[in-house]
Design a protein around this motif. Structure first.
Motif, PDB file in Angstrom:
ATOM      1  N   ILE A   1       0.850  -1.201   0.000  1.00 44.75           N
ATOM      2  CA  ILE A   1       0.000   0.000   0.000  1.00 44.75           C
ATOM      3  C   ILE A   1       0.877   1.238   0.000  1.00 44.75           C
ATOM      4  CG2 ILE A   1      -1.823   1.248   1.198  1.00 44.75           C
ATOM      5  CD1 ILE A   1      -2.587  -1.380   2.568  1.00 44.75           C
ATOM      6  N   ARG A   2       1.834   1.264   0.936  1.00 44.39           N
ATOM      7  CA  ARG A   2       2.710   2.423   1.044  1.00 44.39           C
ATOM      8  C   ARG A   2       3.627   2.544  -0.165  1.00 44.39           C
ATOM      9  NH1 ARG A   2       1.421   6.691   4.145  1.00 44.39           N
ATOM     10  NH2 ARG A   2       0.201   5.914   5.894  1.00 44.39           N
ATOM     11  N   LYS A   3       4.080   1.395  -0.662  1.00 47.68           N
ATOM     12  CA  LYS A   3       4.968   1.408  -1.818  1.00 47.68           C
ATOM     13  C   LYS A   3       4.274   2.080  -3.010  1.00 47.68           C
ATOM     14  CE  LYS A   3       7.256  -2.396  -2.344  1.00 47.68           C
ATOM     15  NZ  LYS A   3       7.607  -3.797  -2.723  1.00 47.68           N
ATOM     16  N   PHE A   4       3.023   1.691  -3.242  1.00 46.53           N
ATOM     17  CA  PHE A   4       2.302   2.276  -4.367  1.00 46.53           C
ATOM     18  C   PHE A   4       1.964   3.733  -4.089  1.00 46.53           C
ATOM     19  CE2 PHE A   4      -1.390   3.097  -7.068  1.00 46.53           C
ATOM     20  CZ  PHE A   4      -0.899   2.670  -8.294  1.00 46.53           C
ATOM     21  N   PHE A   5       1.552   4.042  -2.853  1.00 46.80           N
ATOM     22  CA  PHE A   5       1.235   5.425  -2.483  1.00 46.80           C
ATOM     23  C   PHE A   5       2.452   6.323  -2.702  1.00 46.80           C
ATOM     24  CE2 PHE A   5       1.265   8.819   0.722  1.00 46.80           C
ATOM     25  CZ  PHE A   5       0.077   9.469   0.422  1.00 46.80           C
ATOM     26  N   ASN A   6       3.618   5.878  -2.265  1.00 43.41           N
ATOM     27  CA  ASN A   6       4.832   6.684  -2.430  1.00 43.41           C
ATOM     28  C   ASN A   6       5.183   6.877  -3.900  1.00 43.41           C
ATOM     29  OD1 ASN A   6       5.051   6.790   0.345  1.00 43.41           O
ATOM     30  ND2 ASN A   6       6.504   5.102   0.476  1.00 43.41           N
ATOM     31  N   LEU A   7       4.924   5.849  -4.701  1.00 40.88           N
ATOM     32  CA  LEU A   7       5.217   5.922  -6.133  1.00 40.88           C
ATOM     33  C   LEU A   7       4.359   6.979  -6.813  1.00 40.88           C
ATOM     34  CD1 LEU A   7       6.665   4.686  -8.640  1.00 40.88           C
ATOM     35  CD2 LEU A   7       4.731   3.110  -8.818  1.00 40.88           C
ATOM     36  N   VAL A   8       3.052   6.956  -6.556  1.00 39.41           N
ATOM     37  CA  VAL A   8       2.154   7.888  -7.250  1.00 39.41           C
ATOM     38  C   VAL A   8       2.168   9.262  -6.607  1.00 39.41           C
ATOM     39  CG1 VAL A   8       0.688   5.977  -7.976  1.00 39.41           C
ATOM     40  CG2 VAL A   8       0.086   7.253  -5.913  1.00 39.41           C
ATOM     41  N   ASN A   9       2.630   9.344  -5.360  1.00 45.25           N
ATOM     42  CA  ASN A   9       2.663  10.626  -4.669  1.00 45.25           C
ATOM     43  C   ASN A   9       3.641  11.593  -5.325  1.00 45.25           C
ATOM     44  OD1 ASN A   9       1.592  12.139  -2.488  1.00 45.25           O
ATOM     45  ND2 ASN A   9       3.507  11.902  -1.374  1.00 45.25           N
ATOM     46  N   GLU A  10       4.574  11.053  -6.104  1.00 49.51           N
ATOM     47  CA  GLU A  10       5.564  11.893  -6.781  1.00 49.51           C
ATOM     48  C   GLU A  10       5.014  12.489  -8.076  1.00 49.51           C
ATOM     49  OE1 GLU A  10       8.784   9.240  -7.387  1.00 49.51           O
ATOM     50  OE2 GLU A  10       9.241   9.005  -5.246  1.00 49.51           O
ATOM     51  N   LYS A  11       3.843  12.043  -8.494  1.00 50.05           N
ATOM     52  CA  LYS A  11       3.267  12.519  -9.752  1.00 50.05           C
ATOM     53  C   LYS A  11       2.332  13.702  -9.495  1.00 50.05           C
ATOM     54  CE  LYS A  11       3.503   7.929 -11.900  1.00 50.05           C
ATOM     55  NZ  LYS A  11       4.421   8.286 -12.998  1.00 50.05           N
ATOM     56  N   ASN A  12       2.132  14.503 -10.500  1.00 45.21           N
ATOM     57  CA  ASN A  12       1.282  15.688 -10.380  1.00 45.21           C
ATOM     58  C   ASN A  12      -0.160  15.381 -10.776  1.00 45.21           C
ATOM     59  OD1 ASN A  12       3.478  17.371  -9.630  1.00 45.21           O
ATOM     60  ND2 ASN A  12       4.056  17.610 -11.797  1.00 45.21           N
ATOM     61  N   ASP A  13      -1.090  16.146 -10.203  1.00 46.52           N
ATOM     62  CA  ASP A  13      -2.510  16.089 -10.578  1.00 46.52           C
ATOM     63  C   ASP A  13      -3.100  14.686 -10.436  1.00 46.52           C
ATOM     64  OD1 ASP A  13      -2.425  18.826 -11.281  1.00 46.52           O
ATOM     65  OD2 ASP A  13      -1.586  18.301 -13.230  1.00 46.52           O
ATOM     66  N   ILE A  14      -2.744  14.001  -9.364  1.00 47.80           N
ATOM     67  CA  ILE A  14      -3.277  12.665  -9.116  1.00 47.80           C
ATOM     68  C   ILE A  14      -4.359  12.747  -8.042  1.00 47.80           C
ATOM     69  CG2 ILE A  14      -2.759  10.318  -8.346  1.00 47.80           C
ATOM     70  CD1 ILE A  14      -1.540  11.090 -11.046  1.00 47.80           C
ATOM     71  N   LEU A  15      -5.503  12.139  -8.318  1.00 51.50           N
ATOM     72  CA  LEU A  15      -6.542  12.017  -7.305  1.00 51.50           C
ATOM     73  C   LEU A  15      -6.397  10.633  -6.665  1.00 51.50           C
ATOM     74  CD1 LEU A  15     -10.190  13.184  -7.496  1.00 51.50           C
ATOM     75  CD2 LEU A  15      -9.673  10.909  -6.620  1.00 51.50           C
ATOM     76  N   SER A  16      -6.168  10.618  -5.364  1.00 52.71           N
ATOM     77  CA  SER A  16      -5.871   9.371  -4.676  1.00 52.71           C
ATOM     78  C   SER A  16      -7.029   8.924  -3.793  1.00 52.71           C
ATOM     79  CB  SER A  16      -4.613   9.539  -3.811  1.00 52.71           C
ATOM     80  OG  SER A  16      -4.372   8.368  -3.054  1.00 52.71           O
ATOM     81  N   LEU A  17      -7.423   7.657  -3.980  1.00 49.83           N
ATOM     82  CA  LEU A  17      -8.408   7.012  -3.105  1.00 49.83           C
ATOM     83  C   LEU A  17      -7.745   5.767  -2.503  1.00 49.83           C
ATOM     84  CD1 LEU A  17     -11.596   7.222  -5.396  1.00 49.83           C
ATOM     85  CD2 LEU A  17     -10.847   8.841  -3.641  1.00 49.83           C
ATOM     86  N   THR A  18      -6.553   5.981  -1.958  1.00 54.67           N
ATOM     87  CA  THR A  18      -5.718   4.855  -1.551  1.00 54.67           C
ATOM     88  C   THR A  18      -5.671   4.618  -0.042  1.00 54.67           C
ATOM     89  OG1 THR A  18      -3.772   6.299  -1.537  1.00 54.67           O
ATOM     90  CG2 THR A  18      -4.215   5.055  -3.565  1.00 54.67           C
ATOM     91  N   ILE A  19      -5.557   5.667   0.736  1.00 56.19           N
ATOM     92  CA  ILE A  19      -5.214   5.486   2.145  1.00 56.19           C
ATOM     93  C   ILE A  19      -6.466   5.284   2.997  1.00 56.19           C
ATOM     94  CG2 ILE A  19      -4.109   6.534   4.153  1.00 56.19           C
ATOM     95  CD1 ILE A  19      -2.184   5.616   1.989  1.00 56.19           C
ATOM     96  N   GLY A  20      -6.392   4.297   3.890  1.00 54.59           N
ATOM     97  CA  GLY A  20      -7.515   3.994   4.780  1.00 54.59           C
ATOM     98  C   GLY A  20      -7.451   4.809   6.053  1.00 54.59           C
ATOM     99  N   GLN A  21      -7.604   6.106   5.912  1.00 52.05           N
ATOM    100  CA  GLN A  21      -7.559   6.998   7.070  1.00 52.05           C
ATOM    101  C   GLN A  21      -8.807   7.885   7.067  1.00 52.05           C
ATOM    102  OE1 GLN A  21      -4.110   9.085   9.088  1.00 52.05           O
ATOM    103  NE2 GLN A  21      -4.606  10.599   7.537  1.00 52.05           N
ATOM    104  N   PRO A  22      -9.515   7.981   8.201  1.00 53.54           N
ATOM    105  CA  PRO A  22     -10.702   8.849   8.237  1.00 53.54           C
ATOM    106  C   PRO A  22     -10.375  10.255   7.777  1.00 53.54           C
ATOM    107  CG  PRO A  22     -10.551   7.536  10.244  1.00 53.54           C
ATOM    108  CD  PRO A  22      -9.270   7.307   9.494  1.00 53.54           C
ATOM    109  N   ASP A  23     -11.288  10.838   7.010  1.00 54.36           N
ATOM    110  CA  ASP A  23     -11.072  12.210   6.555  1.00 54.36           C
ATOM    111  C   ASP A  23     -11.727  13.211   7.508  1.00 54.36           C
ATOM    112  OD1 ASP A  23     -13.681  11.462   5.791  1.00 54.36           O
ATOM    113  OD2 ASP A  23     -13.728  12.956   4.199  1.00 54.36           O
ATOM    114  N   PHE A  24     -12.036  12.757   8.717  1.00 53.22           N
ATOM    115  CA  PHE A  24     -12.574  13.628   9.756  1.00 53.22           C
ATOM    116  C   PHE A  24     -11.441  14.045  10.689  1.00 53.22           C
ATOM    117  CE2 PHE A  24     -16.007  10.849   8.432  1.00 53.22           C
ATOM    118  CZ  PHE A  24     -17.043  11.741   8.221  1.00 53.22           C
ATOM    119  N   PHE A  25     -11.638  15.163  11.388  1.00 48.99           N
ATOM    120  CA  PHE A  25     -10.687  15.565  12.411  1.00 48.99           C
ATOM    121  C   PHE A  25     -11.055  14.900  13.737  1.00 48.99           C
ATOM    122  CE2 PHE A  25     -10.523  19.406   9.599  1.00 48.99           C
ATOM    123  CZ  PHE A  25      -9.213  19.207   9.162  1.00 48.99           C
TER     124      PHE A  25
END
Length: 384
Positions: free
Chosen positions: A17-41
């Motif tokens: 998961i992290r390997k792929f996230f780190n790979l695409v995180n270097e690219k521009n204009d990417i919409l990511s639906l990858t990480i399993g983290q609540p989007d609430f505060f």
């Protein structure tokens, strides 16, 4: 000097998961639906409690197992929510659920012991099993709606089986097991000297039936260890607070490993956790309602696209197939390169995840809408 380090450490890999996230995180204009983290505060009252804890100088070591008011509160919390009966001395406050899993495996496993895992499954278990000297044995659940069945379990038990991990609701599939299904598994397990680790970190996020814990089944309770925490339920991933509930005879041994590992969970986070499970018992409700709305929207969109998908009844993930000759990793990379959409390749969750893609809906409806529009665009392009 690298050849001199622990071979178990050298041989494990970074999470897919992290390997792929780190790979695409270097690219521009990417919409990511990858990480399993609540989007609430984190709820405001929890944050304020932490601030007051700092101001009141609660900044010292705590007892290894955690402050007594929190262990008392956890005991009451799991009793009220899940009908689990654990005394405070059976409760261990850990540095997130991950550390709870780690110290449990290190307490239970001897070299060569096998741990059964229903695959596809969260990739964090296997490295911890191997670091403890054990071996992960995967059970393919992909033909049974991603549910571990009695027949599958019975077939995979060997004299080397020391433990089985029951991770429901599931990451990556969102699938849960019913009380009837769990009682069926317990009928098998009670015949064997096998420990049960039930990872219930998503237990507050079930959408049709209340979560049922295997630890409610009296015949197997003395060999069952419950893992839970506040990361998903209260949007407290960074606070690193987990709960480990264990049989009374086992708890002191787990505490020994915990003591030499971290001494104690962070004092400030423990006070925040106390507020979360006393004054904030209802904090997960609006989050769960939002996830349910998102789940139904995503499910409807995926079905309209003609994709093969199981409707999840917990957590915040979809795990589905896209017909392609590409591997799941190459397919996920093609999604990034052609329509700017990042989803997690299924092989990040083991070999039984190959051919699948995971989408996290722990994002706003606006973000999900745009992401699904991009997925639909890709599917239309691939038909041409």
């Amino acid at each position: 000097m690298e050849h001199l380090i622990n071979t178990r450490v050298k041989n494990i890999e970074i999470s897919g998961i992290r390997k792929f996230f780190n790979l695409v995180n270097e690219k521009n204009d990417i919409l990511s639906l990858t990480i399993g983290q609540p989007d609430f505060f984190t709820p405001e009252h929890v944050k304020q409690t932490a601030i007051h804890a700092i101001q009141d100088n609660h900044t010292s070591y705590t007892p290894n197992a955690g402050i007594l008011p929190l262990r008392n509160a956890v005991s009451e919390y799991v009793k009220e929510l899940y009908q689990l009966d654990y005394k405070p001395e059976q409760v261990l406050i850990t540095v997130g659920a991950s550390q709870a899993i780690d110290i449990t495996l290190r307490t239970l496993l001897n070299a060569g012991d096998e741990v059964l895992l229903p695959g596809p499954v969260y990739p964090g278990y296997q490295p911890l099993i191997e670091l403890a000297g054990g071996k992960a044995t995967y059970i393919d659940t992909s033909n049974d709606n991603f549910k571990l069945t009695v027949d599958q379990l019975e077939k995979h038990i060997t004299p080397k089986t020391k433990c089985v991990i029951i991770p429901y609701p599931s990451n990556p599939t969102g699938v849960s097991l019913t009380e009837t299904e769990l009682r069926g598994l317990s009928d098998v397990l009670k015949k064997h000297h096998i420990f049960i680790i039930t990872d219930e970190i998503y237990s507050a996020l079930t959408y049709h039936e209340d979560h049922f814990s295997m630890a409610r089944i009296e015949e197997i309770k003395e060999k069952t260890i419950v893992i839970n925490g506040l990361s998903k339920s209260h949007a407290m991933t960074g606070w690193r607070i987990g709960f480990l509930l264990a049989p009374q005879w086992l708890a002191p041994h787990l505490t020994k490993v915990h003591q030499y590992n971290v001494s104690c969970a962070t004092s400030i986070s423990q006070h925040a956790a106390l507020a979360a499970i006393t004054n904030g018992k209802d904090d997960p409700i609006p989050m769960k309602q939002a996830y349910l709305e998102r789940r139904d929207y995503v499910y409807q969109r995926l079905k309209k696209m003609g994709l093969e998908v199981i409707k999840p009844d917990g957590a915040f993930y979809f795990f589905f197939k896209i017909n392609s000759e590409l591997s799941s990793f190459d397919l996920a990379l093609e999604l990034v390169n052609t329509v700017g959409l990042a989803l997690v390749p299924g092989d990040a969750f083991g070999s039984f995840g190959e051919g699948y893609i995971r989408l996290s809906y722990a994002y706003s409806l606006e973000t999900l809408t745009e992401g699904l529009n991009r997925l639909e665009d890709y599917l239309q392009r691939s038909k041409r």
